[in-house]
Design a protein around this motif. Structure first.
Motif, short mmCIF file in Angstrom:
data_model
loop_
_atom_site.label_atom_id
_atom_site.label_comp_id
_atom_site.label_asym_id
_atom_site.label_seq_id
_atom_site.Cartn_x
_atom_site.Cartn_y
_atom_site.Cartn_z
N VAL A 1 -11.72 12.34 9.45
CA VAL A 1 -10.99 11.89 10.64
C VAL A 1 -9.52 11.68 10.33
N VAL A 2 -9.21 11.08 9.16
CA VAL A 2 -7.80 10.81 8.85
C VAL A 2 -7.03 12.08 8.51
N ALA A 3 -7.73 13.20 8.36
CA ALA A 3 -7.04 14.46 8.10
C ALA A 3 -6.19 14.91 9.28
N ILE A 4 -6.43 14.31 10.47
CA ILE A 4 -5.63 14.67 11.65
C ILE A 4 -4.29 13.95 11.67
N VAL A 5 -4.11 12.92 10.81
CA VAL A 5 -2.89 12.11 10.87
C VAL A 5 -1.71 12.93 10.35
N PRO A 6 -0.64 13.07 11.14
CA PRO A 6 0.51 13.85 10.67
C PRO A 6 1.26 13.12 9.57
N PRO A 7 1.67 13.81 8.50
CA PRO A 7 2.60 13.18 7.57
C PRO A 7 3.83 12.70 8.34
N GLY A 8 4.22 11.46 8.07
CA GLY A 8 5.35 10.90 8.80
C GLY A 8 4.94 10.04 9.96
N THR A 9 3.78 9.37 9.85
CA THR A 9 3.27 8.49 10.91
C THR A 9 3.40 7.04 10.48
N GLY A 10 4.03 6.24 11.31
CA GLY A 10 4.14 4.81 11.02
C GLY A 10 2.86 4.07 11.37
N ILE A 11 2.61 3.91 12.67
CA ILE A 11 1.41 3.22 13.17
C ILE A 11 0.70 4.15 14.15
N MET A 12 -0.63 4.23 14.04
CA MET A 12 -1.41 5.03 14.99
C MET A 12 -2.55 4.18 15.51
N ASN B 1 2.67 -7.09 5.58
CA ASN B 1 2.35 -6.07 4.58
C ASN B 1 3.50 -5.09 4.42
N ASN B 2 3.54 -4.43 3.28
CA ASN B 2 4.52 -3.38 3.02
C ASN B 2 3.77 -2.06 2.87
N ALA B 3 3.80 -1.25 3.93
CA ALA B 3 3.12 0.05 3.94
C ALA B 3 4.18 1.13 3.84
N HIS B 4 4.25 1.79 2.69
CA HIS B 4 5.31 2.78 2.49
C HIS B 4 4.78 3.99 1.72
N HIS B 5 5.34 5.15 2.00
CA HIS B 5 5.03 6.39 1.29
C HIS B 5 3.54 6.74 1.31
N ASN B 6 2.89 6.43 2.42
CA ASN B 6 1.57 6.95 2.72
C ASN B 6 1.73 8.12 3.70
N VAL C 1 0.86 -1.19 0.00
CA VAL C 1 0.00 0.00 0.00
C VAL C 1 0.89 1.24 0.00
N TYR C 2 0.62 2.16 -0.92
CA TYR C 2 1.41 3.38 -0.97
C TYR C 2 0.65 4.51 -1.65
N HIS C 3 1.08 5.74 -1.35
CA HIS C 3 0.47 6.97 -1.87
C HIS C 3 -1.00 7.09 -1.47
N ASN C 4 -1.35 6.53 -0.31
CA ASN C 4 -2.66 6.73 0.29
C ASN C 4 -2.51 7.66 1.50
N HIS D 1 4.19 10.99 3.19
CA HIS D 1 3.47 11.71 2.15
C HIS D 1 2.59 12.80 2.76
N GLU D 2 2.41 13.89 2.05
CA GLU D 2 1.51 14.93 2.53
C GLU D 2 0.11 14.35 2.73
N ASN D 3 -0.62 14.93 3.68
CA ASN D 3 -1.97 14.48 3.95
C ASN D 3 -2.93 15.17 2.97
#
Length: 425
Positions: free
Chosen positions: A265-276, A220-225, A200-203, A256-258
């Motif tokens: 709700v996901v608009a609160i997630v800071p760019p640069g978050t691994g797991i929340m 899973n490989n979660a990168h560049h989200n 999953v990426y660019h989400n 990635h930028e939000n």
């Protein structure tokens, strides 16, 4: 200059007659040109009427085989009330279903009230809303399916690439999700879920489990989200979530930028978050590689912190805030976090989010690999176990007391045992 040229011996090329030189040059140029691979425009076809007819006439137990090709659709493909049906393409890169020209409906593929559906070996892309939405279905499997929005990530993209909601016995495996303005792989208000071996990426969110129970997210490989993996519990939904395991994942460079629409709700997630993890219970996170997420490796927060942000009237976040009641538990609890590996090559968090600015102010050059907001209920014991995560930066920001009691001592939660929530054995 003349003396220099006169010192050179004639080459074999110089001895060739001028007319032959031009022929050789032309042949060489032609060879180079032929060697360059030109992109051939895709040839799009329409099988919409036929495929929708197949779906309408499908009987329980049927396999619907979609041939190789690039197919354009103006309307959603709909399945309802079917059992044991397989929708199968010729391969992820061979059968492409595009909804870029969609004129009606929101979803690309929509299924409801089904049992034991299988989707495999095709690509679906560019729906007006969600690419694939499945509701009220017991038994759903996605295998080797690519779901994406082509072009640059944009808030105009649909919210979810994979969107099973109110389902049971869900498997998403060996799939790819790209470009969702909410979550690439989302599962909501569902039970018995496996999400494995996906990219999953660019989400905005790579993978999101919301108000779901008995969920396994692994390999899973979660990168560049914006954020790699989210485990959320929100108010006002049909059920609360619990009992989730997140393990053996690569959660890498989710910076990635939000681009979520404001108020989501996901608009609160800071760019640069691994797991929340937010307001969820009985969760185990282990054996993950959480690397180079610039703002925070892992965050554990309560929904109380989300409410503080507020929201515009009528937005998704405003609607969620309005549904908070006595039945909703906004606090996370029973968290077992162990044997994870952290790395972060970045010195500064995002400047585009309040969390990033907070970390910049209080944890400059020492960004937290694991941070918690420190907001807990007064009438319930908070249980968390941190174990065998190597050297990592920890922060309890103590948001409940205006950050006055913030701490970087993770050993307050050191343990030698796992955490079992007695409510959910």
């Amino acid at each position: 200059m003349d003396s220099f040229h006169s010192s050179l011996k004639p080459s074999k090329f110089d001895k060739i007659q001028p007319s032959m030189k031009y022929l050789l040059i032309f042949a060489l140029a032609l060879t180079v040109a032929c060697g360059q691979k030109e992109e051939t425009p895709l040839s799009w076809k329409s099988i919409e009427a036929d495929l929708q007819t197949w779906l309408i006439q499908a009987q329980d137990g049927d396999t619907i085989a979609i041939p190789e090709g690039n197919f354009m659709f103006e309307n959603p493909l709909i399945l309802d009330g079917l059992s044991d049906v397989i929708i199968k393409g010729a391969g992820m890169g061979k059968t492409i279903l595009s909804f870029e020209m969609q004129e009606s409906g929101a979803e690309g593929i929509r299924a409801a009230n089904c049992k034991n559906l299988v989707f495999q070996d095709f690509t679906v892309q560019d729906a007006a809303g969600d690419n694939i939405k499945i509701t009220d279905t017991n038994g759903i499997r996605f295998t080797n399916v690519k779901s994406q929005w082509t072009g640059e990530p944009s808030q105009e993209n649909g919210a979810y690439a994979f969107y099973p909601v109110l389902c049971k016995n869900v498997v998403v495996e060996n799939c790819i999700a790209i470009g969702s303005s909410d979550a690439g792989i989302y599962v909501g208000q569902s039970d018995s879920v496996i999400i494995r071996n996906n990219e999953v990426y660019h989400n905005v969110a790579g993978i999101e489990s919301e108000n779901s129970r008995w969920v396994e997210i692994y390999a899973n490989n979660a990168h560049h989200n914006t954020g790699g993996i989210l485990i959320f519990d929100l108010p006002g939904l049909t059920q609360s979530g619990h009992t989730t395991r997140v393990y053996d994942n690569d959660v890498i460079s989710n910076n990635h930028e939000n681009f979520a629409p404001e108020g989501n709700v996901v608009a609160i997630v800071p760019p640069g978050t691994g797991i929340m993890m937010m307001a969820t219970r009985n969760i185990e996170v282990f054996n993950n590689r959480i690397h180079h997420n610039r703002t925070i490796g892992t965050a554990l927060i309560s929904y109380v912190l989300v409410e503080i942000f507020g929201a515009e009237e009528g937005s998704q976040l405003d609607s969620a805030n309005a549904k908070v009641n006595e039945e909703y538990d906004p606090y996370p609890n029973y968290v077992y976090f162990h044997d994870n590996e952290f790395k972060n090559k970045h010195w500064f968090p995002t400047f585009e989010n309040d969390f990033g600015l907070l970390f910049l102010r209080y944890f400059t050059f020492n960004l937290p690999d694991f941070a918690m907001d420190g907001i807990w209920p007064e009438d319930e014991e908070f249980v968390m176990c941190l174990q065998n995560n190597g050297e990592f930066n920890f922060a309890n920001i103590d948001a409940a007391n205006d950050l006055e009691g913030r701490s970087t001592n993770w050993r307050d939660y050191d343990c030698e045992y796992g955490v079992i929530d007695p409510i959910y054995p």
